[in-house]
Design an enzyme around this catalytic site. Sequence first.
Site, PDB file in Angstrom:
ATOM      1  N   TYR A  98     -50.330 -27.816  60.590  1.00 49.31           N
ATOM      2  CA  TYR A  98     -50.815 -28.077  61.744  1.00 49.31           C
ATOM      3  C   TYR A  98     -50.227 -29.581  61.894  1.00 49.31           C
ATOM      4  CZ  TYR A  98     -53.400 -24.041  62.822  1.00 49.31           C
ATOM      5  OH  TYR A  98     -53.698 -22.736  63.086  1.00 49.31           O
ATOM      6  N   GLU A 140     -58.852 -19.279  60.585  1.00 49.56           N
ATOM      7  CA  GLU A 140     -57.800 -18.806  59.657  1.00 49.56           C
ATOM      8  C   GLU A 140     -58.490 -18.696  58.220  1.00 49.56           C
ATOM      9  OE1 GLU A 140     -54.519 -20.924  60.936  1.00 49.56           O
ATOM     10  OE2 GLU A 140     -54.732 -19.923  62.760  1.00 49.56           O
TER      11      GLU A 140
END
Length: 401
Positions: A98, A140
């Site tokens: 990310y 996730e």
Amino acid sequence: MLSAESAALVKATLPAVAGALDEITARFYAAMFRDRPELLDGMFNRGNQASGDQRRALAGSIAGFATALLADPGARPDALLARIAHKHTAVGVTEDQYTIVHKYLFGAIAGVLGAAVTPEVAAAWDEVYWLMAGALIAQEARIYREAGVAPGEIWRPWTVAERREETPDVVSFLLRPADGRPAPAAKAGQYVSVRTRMPDGVHQLRQYSLSGDLGGDLRRITVKRVTGTDGGPDGEVSELLHGTVRPGDELTLSAPFGDVVLDESDTPLVLASAGIGCTPMVGMLARLAATGSTRPVLVLHADGSPDEHALRTETRELTGRLPGARSVFWYDRPGTAEPDARVGLMDLDGLDVPADATVYLCGPLPFMRAIRTRLLRRGVPPRNIRYEVFGPDLWLPDTTA
Ligand SMILES: Cc1cc2nc3c(=O)[nH]c(=O)nc-3n(C[C@H](O)[C@H](O)[C@H](O)COP(=O)(O)OP(=O)(O)OC[C@H]3O[C@@H](n4cnc5c(N)ncnc54)[C@H](O)[C@@H]3O)c2cc1C
Ligand code: HEM
């Protein structure tokens, strides 16, 4: 929670950012793949890059998330995030990535919008990005945990136990773990990623729904060969699987993922599919049959002709095993194999769709849009209509608004 100061800045700049998202995401991917080519090898789908669909799905999700935050600063649009989170786990996305995406995405925003991106505006959008990223990372982590795998460690070798030609364009592969460990549990409706090495050496991933409940350690995927239209190339992974994979060969598969799964209530069900969209439906139907379900089930399928309808006989047979199930098929060219089939596009005329039904849709977007509209008119609430898209989901922001 989006702060009040950031909300005001995001609101003021949302039209400019949303208007430029196509250019921003194009620049973002170009810069990221230039510096980090390993992401294009074995993670991103280059077909979706070429068509621009992945770029549009990313842009739509960010604009949708920002819009939801402005309506309610504590919002977490669950359906929007669940779809992405499951796709991310199915390609092995990890938390550290990310930061990489952030770097290139914000570089692209600054590059496209220039001086309009003051440090305050950048900080406000930073907050949106990290709220979205934080929510995705949390989902996730939970999905990886539930799948019993470490983040990103999703791959296992499988042996092709059998290959079945279902129709001239569709082939099924029955698979068994090649590493001696038991097959992972899967929910009916879920998919796996298949990781293949292409002739140019680049690895590509594609998702395939689990198309049956064969019991034990056997799993099945059913793949339609994609032929290029309008001058486009043939589908690279489906062609490779059709052309080269034989019994005894090894395939690399991810653990099963996907949020469009058979609910475990006893409400009536409608399973409506078109073309190769039958695969998750047959997976669900098989699970209902395996558990002796007595739920009312309406199985609806549209296809070109009975010969092109993959898993047709199995669908009939499974429907016959369920006391509350009925199936109706539509074909453009009906032929004689299915004397009761209807002609043309799927409609719901004369069919009793209970208003409390849970509906699962899978097929091309125009098909799903048309059936969803009819269902809404019949009084089925939007939250009861679930759908699976066989590509980047460009519909999601519309159906979650
Ligand atoms: C959740 C999910 C479940 C799925 N389940 C199934 C299933 O059960 N069965 C099944 O058969 N499929 C399923 N799919 C679809 C599958 O994942 C693949 O998308 C499909 O097999 C096509 O992959 P491909 O590599 O053959 O085609 P790709 O090479 O990815 O091509 C796809 C399309 O893009 C076009 N294209 C590619 N490159 C270019 C270019 N450079 N210029 C112009 N056009 C281009 C091609 O012409 C083709 O029309 C599923 C997808 C998802 C997301
Ligand atoms: C906040 C940040 C992010 C957002 C909003 C986002 C959004 C999305 C969306 C909307 C999709 C398409 C889902 C679908 O199939 O419908 C997607 C897929 C994907 N994402 Fe992300 N993503 C983010 C971060 C990341 C990160 C950090 C990575 C890792 C490098 C990543 C890699 C991928 C990959 C590989 C796919 C599948 C692409 C394909 O099959 O074409 N994403 N993402």
